[in-house]
Motif scaffolding. Structure first.
Motif, PDB file in Angstrom:
ATOM      1  N   GLU A   1      -5.916   5.660  10.555  1.00  0.00           N
ATOM      2  CA  GLU A   1      -6.429   5.685   9.189  1.00  0.00           C
ATOM      3  C   GLU A   1      -5.314   6.098   8.247  1.00  0.00           C
ATOM      4  O   GLU A   1      -4.781   7.199   8.336  1.00  0.00           O
ATOM      5  CB  GLU A   1      -7.583   6.697   9.147  1.00  0.00           C
ATOM      6  CG  GLU A   1      -8.237   6.852   7.817  1.00  0.00           C
ATOM      7  CD  GLU A   1      -9.275   7.984   7.864  1.00  0.00           C
ATOM      8  OE1 GLU A   1      -9.942   8.152   8.898  1.00  0.00           O
ATOM      9  OE2 GLU A   1      -9.372   8.712   6.868  1.00  0.00           O
ATOM     10  N   LEU A   2      -4.965   5.204   7.347  1.00  0.00           N
ATOM     11  CA  LEU A   2      -3.948   5.504   6.348  1.00  0.00           C
ATOM     12  C   LEU A   2      -4.624   5.621   5.001  1.00  0.00           C
ATOM     13  O   LEU A   2      -5.358   4.720   4.587  1.00  0.00           O
ATOM     14  CB  LEU A   2      -2.914   4.377   6.298  1.00  0.00           C
ATOM     15  CG  LEU A   2      -2.035   4.223   7.537  1.00  0.00           C
ATOM     16  CD1 LEU A   2      -1.621   2.777   7.725  1.00  0.00           C
ATOM     17  CD2 LEU A   2      -0.821   5.104   7.414  1.00  0.00           C
ATOM     18  N   ARG A   3      -4.378   6.720   4.310  1.00  0.00           N
ATOM     19  CA  ARG A   3      -4.943   6.887   2.985  1.00  0.00           C
ATOM     20  C   ARG A   3      -3.838   6.841   1.951  1.00  0.00           C
ATOM     21  O   ARG A   3      -2.748   7.333   2.206  1.00  0.00           O
ATOM     22  CB  ARG A   3      -5.692   8.231   2.884  1.00  0.00           C
ATOM     23  CG  ARG A   3      -6.955   8.216   3.698  1.00  0.00           C
ATOM     24  CD  ARG A   3      -7.757   9.479   3.537  1.00  0.00           C
ATOM     25  NE  ARG A   3      -9.078   9.264   4.093  1.00  0.00           N
ATOM     26  CZ  ARG A   3     -10.116   8.819   3.399  1.00  0.00           C
ATOM     27  NH1 ARG A   3      -9.998   8.574   2.104  1.00  0.00           N
ATOM     28  NH2 ARG A   3     -11.269   8.624   3.988  1.00  0.00           N
TER      29      ARG A   3
ATOM     30  N   PHE B   1       0.848  -1.191   0.000  1.00  0.00           N
ATOM     31  CA  PHE B   1       0.000   0.000   0.000  1.00  0.00           C
ATOM     32  C   PHE B   1       0.885   1.243   0.000  1.00  0.00           C
ATOM     33  O   PHE B   1       1.835   1.337   0.782  1.00  0.00           O
ATOM     34  CB  PHE B   1      -0.883  -0.025   1.249  1.00  0.00           C
ATOM     35  CG  PHE B   1      -2.036   0.917   1.209  1.00  0.00           C
ATOM     36  CD1 PHE B   1      -3.257   0.505   0.681  1.00  0.00           C
ATOM     37  CD2 PHE B   1      -1.924   2.196   1.702  1.00  0.00           C
ATOM     38  CE1 PHE B   1      -4.333   1.370   0.652  1.00  0.00           C
ATOM     39  CE2 PHE B   1      -2.997   3.079   1.673  1.00  0.00           C
ATOM     40  CZ  PHE B   1      -4.203   2.645   1.151  1.00  0.00           C
TER      41      PHE B   1
ATOM     42  N   SER C   1      -1.535   9.810   3.151  1.00  0.00           N
ATOM     43  CA  SER C   1      -1.756  10.590   4.366  1.00  0.00           C
ATOM     44  C   SER C   1      -2.153   9.668   5.502  1.00  0.00           C
ATOM     45  O   SER C   1      -2.567   8.533   5.282  1.00  0.00           O
ATOM     46  CB  SER C   1      -2.838  11.637   4.147  1.00  0.00           C
ATOM     47  OG  SER C   1      -4.103  11.022   4.048  1.00  0.00           O
ATOM     48  N   LEU C   2      -2.036  10.192   6.692  1.00  0.00           N
ATOM     49  CA  LEU C   2      -2.217   9.349   7.871  1.00  0.00           C
ATOM     50  C   LEU C   2      -2.960  10.121   8.954  1.00  0.00           C
ATOM     51  O   LEU C   2      -2.766  11.327   9.099  1.00  0.00           O
ATOM     52  CB  LEU C   2      -0.830   8.951   8.381  1.00  0.00           C
ATOM     53  CG  LEU C   2      -0.769   8.008   9.570  1.00  0.00           C
ATOM     54  CD1 LEU C   2       0.394   7.052   9.392  1.00  0.00           C
ATOM     55  CD2 LEU C   2      -0.568   8.807  10.843  1.00  0.00           C
ATOM     56  N   LYS C   3      -3.814   9.438   9.641  1.00  0.00           N
ATOM     57  CA  LYS C   3      -4.559  10.095  10.717  1.00  0.00           C
ATOM     58  C   LYS C   3      -4.682   9.137  11.894  1.00  0.00           C
ATOM     59  O   LYS C   3      -5.066   7.986  11.707  1.00  0.00           O
ATOM     60  CB  LYS C   3      -5.934  10.504  10.220  1.00  0.00           C
ATOM     61  CG  LYS C   3      -6.680  11.387  11.176  1.00  0.00           C
ATOM     62  CD  LYS C   3      -7.989  11.857  10.591  1.00  0.00           C
ATOM     63  CE  LYS C   3      -9.104  10.901  10.900  1.00  0.00           C
ATOM     64  NZ  LYS C   3     -10.415  11.387  10.455  1.00  0.00           N
TER      65      LYS C   3
ATOM     66  N   LEU D   1      -6.739   0.920   6.003  1.00  0.00           N
ATOM     67  CA  LEU D   1      -6.062   1.384   4.803  1.00  0.00           C
ATOM     68  C   LEU D   1      -7.154   1.772   3.809  1.00  0.00           C
ATOM     69  O   LEU D   1      -7.924   0.915   3.371  1.00  0.00           O
ATOM     70  CB  LEU D   1      -5.204   0.273   4.188  1.00  0.00           C
ATOM     71  CG  LEU D   1      -3.972  -0.186   4.973  1.00  0.00           C
ATOM     72  CD1 LEU D   1      -3.319  -1.369   4.252  1.00  0.00           C
ATOM     73  CD2 LEU D   1      -2.972   0.947   5.091  1.00  0.00           C
ATOM     74  N   VAL D   2      -7.249   3.024   3.488  1.00  0.00           N
ATOM     75  CA  VAL D   2      -8.291   3.494   2.575  1.00  0.00           C
ATOM     76  C   VAL D   2      -7.653   3.869   1.243  1.00  0.00           C
ATOM     77  O   VAL D   2      -6.777   4.729   1.194  1.00  0.00           O
ATOM     78  CB  VAL D   2      -9.014   4.728   3.144  1.00  0.00           C
ATOM     79  CG1 VAL D   2     -10.163   5.113   2.244  1.00  0.00           C
ATOM     80  CG2 VAL D   2      -9.494   4.458   4.551  1.00  0.00           C
TER      81      VAL D   2
END
Lengths: 151, 151
Positions: free
Chosen positions: B135-137, A127, A131-133, B98-99
């Motif tokens: 949350e990983l985008r 993956f 960005s990360l949150k 993972l989005v």
DNA sequence: CATACAATGACATTCACTTTCAAGCAGACA
DNA sequence: TGTCTGCTTGAAAGTGAATGTCATTGTATG
């Protein structure tokens, strides 16, 4: 008006003239209220503060202004999944949030080492991270102290 | 019907009778569709699948059922701040997402060591952690491969 | 100034989701 | 099996946050 605030307002005026947009009383008022609050907030809070001083200010204008601040790099959108869009002052690139389940306050912080590690884990799953949150929910020390007083 | 699925359906019937609620055809259909999908989804996707087989099923019923599954511990609400409420099968306690910004797919995983470390950081700030979400985008490997093919 | 055109604000609209309500159905009990 | 209570359903209406519409107002620039 402190130094940081003046600098931000300059930055905003620069952004406006670059884009061919206009400085207005409302935008100035909203930006002042936003910067003076000095913590992440949602629009209705700002709206109510502003209505106190300027009854003729519109709901939609506050929404539009905050989106504008975000695209100018002054504000940062914070979306915690409670249906409200919050905005924080965009100093640095914090994306770690402590959300108090009691009082709803959102505290931001940054932790680079966790992020680097987390991104590596994601990469190992094939993956590509953009960005990360990180969102921690719980009870802040202030609310915890109040709860202690009640019991 | 596999073993896991049967077990979940038993668990659900137990939950219903404990609460004095009733088993209905709709709830059974929705639960089947949800379990068969075997990945996190939002309600409209389930709704469309169900409408294909049972045109008389209602929008609101699917919403109600998924909320019910969540309170029965069968489903887990996933809120990624895009305005949609997703649901995933509640096996384990995964809360890392993972989005993919391309296809929108949500992959879940769990990483205990990061969470322990993160919680410790929060505690050092006087915060009592109750839940955590990471949350990983970015772009998943499938979309990345497709993008490569185009160029 | 004068003019072009961005911005405003009241109102309507969208979008996801929830509630309402009359009609229907499940399940318990006799 | 029949009856009866009250949970469920589905269509439609309602919420609440956020955005779009549009006539009017205001601003920067020539």
């Amino acid at each position: 008006m402190n130094q940081t605030k003046r600098k931000v307002k300059e930055q905003f005026h620069l952004f406006l003239s670059n884009k061919g947009l206009k400085g207005t009383l409302q935008r100035s008022l909203i930006l002042d209220a936003f910067l003076d609050l000095d913590r992440s907030t949602h629009i209705d809070e700002l709206y109510l503060i502003l209505r106190g001083k300027h009854p003729n200010i519109g709901h939609a204008t506050v929404y539009r202004a905050l989106r504008l601040f975000a695209s100018a790099g002054i504000a940062r959108e914070i979306n915690l999944g409670d249906g409200l869009t919050r905005y924080g002052v965009a100093g640095g690139r914090r994306h770690d949030y402590l959300v108090c389940n009691d009082c709803g306050t959102v505290t931001e912080f940054e932790n680079g080492s966790i992020e680097r590690y987390q991104a590596e884990v994601a990469r190992s799953m094939g993956f590509t991270v953009q960005s990360l949150k990180i969102e921690l929910r719980g009870v802040c020390n202030r609310c915890m102290a109040q709860a202690g007083r009640h019991s």
